[in-house]
Structure formats: C-alpha cells, structure tokens
Design an enzyme around this catalytic site. Structure first.
Site, PDB file in Angstrom:
ATOM      1  N   ASN A   8       0.865  -1.179   0.000  1.00  0.00           N
ATOM      2  CA  ASN A   8       0.000   0.000   0.000  1.00  0.00           C
ATOM      3  C   ASN A   8       0.905   1.232   0.000  1.00  0.00           C
ATOM      4  O   ASN A   8       1.478   1.577   1.026  1.00  0.00           O
ATOM      5  CB  ASN A   8      -0.895  -0.041   1.245  1.00  0.00           C
ATOM      6  CG  ASN A   8      -1.779   1.193   1.340  1.00  0.00           C
ATOM      7  OD1 ASN A   8      -1.826   2.014   0.415  1.00  0.00           O
ATOM      8  ND2 ASN A   8      -2.478   1.333   2.460  1.00  0.00           N
ATOM      9  N   LYS A  10       0.005   4.198  -0.331  1.00  0.00           N
ATOM     10  CA  LYS A  10      -0.702   5.376   0.205  1.00  0.00           C
ATOM     11  C   LYS A  10      -0.518   6.553  -0.757  1.00  0.00           C
ATOM     12  O   LYS A  10      -0.512   6.321  -1.973  1.00  0.00           O
ATOM     13  CB  LYS A  10      -0.239   5.676   1.630  1.00  0.00           C
ATOM     14  CG  LYS A  10      -0.308   4.410   2.501  1.00  0.00           C
ATOM     15  CD  LYS A  10      -0.118   4.631   3.963  1.00  0.00           C
ATOM     16  CE  LYS A  10      -0.243   3.302   4.690  1.00  0.00           C
ATOM     17  NZ  LYS A  10      -0.160   3.426   6.137  1.00  0.00           N
ATOM     18  N   HIS A  82      -9.616   0.909   4.758  1.00  0.00           N
ATOM     19  CA  HIS A  82      -8.360   1.187   5.447  1.00  0.00           C
ATOM     20  C   HIS A  82      -8.600   2.213   6.557  1.00  0.00           C
ATOM     21  O   HIS A  82      -9.417   3.117   6.401  1.00  0.00           O
ATOM     22  CB  HIS A  82      -7.318   1.712   4.449  1.00  0.00           C
ATOM     23  CG  HIS A  82      -5.938   1.744   5.041  1.00  0.00           C
ATOM     24  ND1 HIS A  82      -5.528   2.749   5.894  1.00  0.00           N
ATOM     25  CD2 HIS A  82      -4.890   0.887   4.936  1.00  0.00           C
ATOM     26  CE1 HIS A  82      -4.281   2.493   6.276  1.00  0.00           C
ATOM     27  NE2 HIS A  82      -3.876   1.364   5.712  1.00  0.00           N
ATOM     28  N   GLU A  84      -7.022   4.689   7.487  1.00  0.00           N
ATOM     29  CA  GLU A  84      -6.816   6.095   7.102  1.00  0.00           C
ATOM     30  C   GLU A  84      -8.036   6.629   6.367  1.00  0.00           C
ATOM     31  O   GLU A  84      -8.366   7.814   6.479  1.00  0.00           O
ATOM     32  CB  GLU A  84      -5.533   6.218   6.273  1.00  0.00           C
ATOM     33  CG  GLU A  84      -4.299   6.108   7.165  1.00  0.00           C
ATOM     34  CD  GLU A  84      -3.064   5.507   6.498  1.00  0.00           C
ATOM     35  OE1 GLU A  84      -2.996   5.486   5.269  1.00  0.00           O
ATOM     36  OE2 GLU A  84      -2.180   5.036   7.246  1.00  0.00           O
ATOM     37  N   GLU A 143      -5.088  -4.840  10.706  1.00  0.00           N
ATOM     38  CA  GLU A 143      -4.129  -3.757  10.891  1.00  0.00           C
ATOM     39  C   GLU A 143      -4.476  -2.971  12.157  1.00  0.00           C
ATOM     40  O   GLU A 143      -5.306  -2.048  12.114  1.00  0.00           O
ATOM     41  CB  GLU A 143      -4.171  -2.795   9.697  1.00  0.00           C
ATOM     42  CG  GLU A 143      -3.756  -3.406   8.389  1.00  0.00           C
ATOM     43  CD  GLU A 143      -3.224  -2.347   7.422  1.00  0.00           C
ATOM     44  OE1 GLU A 143      -2.082  -2.493   6.974  1.00  0.00           O
ATOM     45  OE2 GLU A 143      -3.942  -1.375   7.131  1.00  0.00           O
ATOM     46  N   GLY A 149       2.501   2.621  10.830  1.00  0.00           N
ATOM     47  CA  GLY A 149       3.445   3.723  10.671  1.00  0.00           C
ATOM     48  C   GLY A 149       4.157   4.138  11.944  1.00  0.00           C
ATOM     49  O   GLY A 149       4.770   5.201  12.010  1.00  0.00           O
ATOM     50  N   SER A 179       3.506  -1.688  10.464  1.00  0.00           N
ATOM     51  CA  SER A 179       4.954  -1.684  10.700  1.00  0.00           C
ATOM     52  C   SER A 179       5.639  -2.999  10.306  1.00  0.00           C
ATOM     53  O   SER A 179       6.569  -3.455  10.987  1.00  0.00           O
ATOM     54  CB  SER A 179       5.268  -1.319  12.159  1.00  0.00           C
ATOM     55  OG  SER A 179       4.849   0.000  12.428  1.00  0.00           O
TER      56      SER A 179
HETATM   57  P1  13P Z   1       3.039   0.710   7.641  1.00  0.00           P
HETATM   58  O1  13P Z   1       3.590  -0.556   7.077  1.00  0.00           O
HETATM   59  O2  13P Z   1       3.730   1.938   7.138  1.00  0.00           O
HETATM   60  O3  13P Z   1       2.907   0.659   9.134  1.00  0.00           O
HETATM   61  O4  13P Z   1       1.529   0.849   7.079  1.00  0.00           O
HETATM   62  C1  13P Z   1       0.671  -0.211   7.186  1.00  0.00           C
HETATM   63  C2  13P Z   1      -0.534   0.053   6.394  1.00  0.00           C
HETATM   64  O5  13P Z   1      -1.324   0.915   6.717  1.00  0.00           O
HETATM   65  C3  13P Z   1      -0.741  -0.745   5.174  1.00  0.00           C
HETATM   66  O6  13P Z   1      -2.035  -0.609   4.696  1.00  0.00           O
END
Ligand code: 13P
Length: 212
Positions: A8, A10, A82, A84, A143, A149, A179
């Site tokens: 991902n 983002k 997700h 976010e 997640e 992150g 992470s």
């Molecule tokens: P990170 O791997 O940066 O923690 O992000 C995870 C994520 O949100 C994948 O969708």
C-alpha cells in the site's frame, strides 16, 4: 495457497518519475500486489495492480473512481476500509459495506481492512467491523491502528488471536499489516497469516525485495 504481499503506497511517492523508478525495480510475481495512487496505475505495467480505494458507481461523484473503471483497466484487487480512509475521510462501516458489495458485484477481489485503536478491545472492534462481511471478500487485513506507521508492530502471538477470530467469522485469507518490515514479516507467516500488507517498507525497494 501461496503467501501474499500487498504493498500500500498510500499517497506516495511524490512524483510520477519516482513511481516509475520504483515500479521498474519490483520483480513480477503473481502474489505481489502493488496498490499505488490511482494516478500512477498506468506506470505499473509489469506488476499486479490493486486500488487503495473505490467508490460505489460511476456518475456525478467528483474525485471518485468506480468498480467498473477498475475492472476496465484490468485491476482485480481493491483495498477497502483502510483505517486512514475511516479516520481522515470519515468512512463508516455502513459505507464500507456498500463499497464491498459494489466491488463484489464487479467481481473485484476485495482486501478489507480491520483493526482497533489503542485502548479499544480488539475482539469487540473486529466483530463490529466484520459483522456485515461473512462471505465473499478475498482477504481481510488485520491492521491494528496503533501499529500503523509507528514502528511498533503487533506482537505475533497477539495478532494470532485476531487471525483466529477473522478466520472464524469470515473463512477468508488473513493478512497482517502495521509496521511490517523485512525483519519481522516472517513472524506473522509463522503464526498462520496468509501474507502481509505493507506500507512504508514497500517504498524502500531493497527492503521490499527482501520480503518478496
Ligand atoms: P506501515 O507498514 O507503514 O505501518 O503501514 C501499514 C498500512 O497501513 C498498510 O495498509
């Protein structure tokens, strides 16, 4: 069934040039799905592509992308729900449920994200987030929001509890995200996850190649 790696990206990288460079270095594998920003889809010619999001349908919905559009570009995978999207774009379980339905109608492979915030009870949150998705999604990604992150990945034994619950509720593949890096990803496969959903580490090509 082979393990999956879903990247991902983002809202990254910042320019098309950088995206092109990154795409070029990713070895093709059926089990490696790259979800770039939609504006970069056309640059990913030699990888399996997925979308980070999708709306319900085509029409007067400024700024959105529809399931039919993804299908017409031969994009088979789509991440929905997700954290976010839930947090910054106020997506509710109701809307996500509609999106899942719309994408399944177009035979897209849905990767549904679930996970609790710090201090919330994992079991309760997951049960609520999964209540309307008993069947049909391609994969569910666990997640935990506090692990995204932050560099603080979830303890694999703890994640395994979420894995069992998701398997029981949906019967689908389960991925771990939060992470993930080249050092810890195997720990999740060892406890039974079917793959990983990778954010930050998927943008660092050496790190990502090690996982592939
Ligand atoms: P990170 O791997 O940066 O923690 O992000 C995870 C994520 O949100 C994948 O969708």
């Amino acid at each position: 069934m082979k393990n999956l790696i879903v990247a991902n990206w983002k809202c990254n990288p910042k320019t098309a040039k950088e995206a092109e460079r990154l795409f070029r270095k990713i070895p093709f594998k059926k089990e490696v799905i790259i979800c770039p920003p939609a504006l970069y889809f056309h640059l990913g010619k030699k990888v399996v592509l997925g979308s980070q999001n999708c709306f319900l349908e085509s029409g007067a919905y400024t700024g959105e992308v529809s399931p039919k559009m993804l299908k017409s570009l031969k994009i088979k995978y789509v991440i929905l729900g997700h954290s976010e999207r839930r947090t910054y774009f106020k997506e509710t379980d109701e809307l996500i449920k509609e999106k899942v339905k719309a994408c399944l109608n177009e035979k897209l492979k849905v990767i549904l994200c679930v996970g609790e915030k710090k201090g919330e009870k994992m079991i309760n949150v997951l049960k609520k987030q999964l209540s309307s998705f008993k069947k049909g999604v391609f994969a569910v990604a666990y997640e935990p929001i506090w692990a995204i992150g932050t560099g603080q990945a979830c303890d694999p034994e703890k994640a395994e509890k979420a894995l069992s619950l998701i398997k029981k509720e949906t019967g689908s593949r389960v991925l771990y995200g939060g992470s993930v890096n080249s050092k810890n990803f195997k720990d999740y496969l060892k406890v039974g996850f079917d793959g990983v959903l990778v954010g930050g580490a998927s943008l660092k090509i050496e790190e990502f190649k090690k996982m592939i």
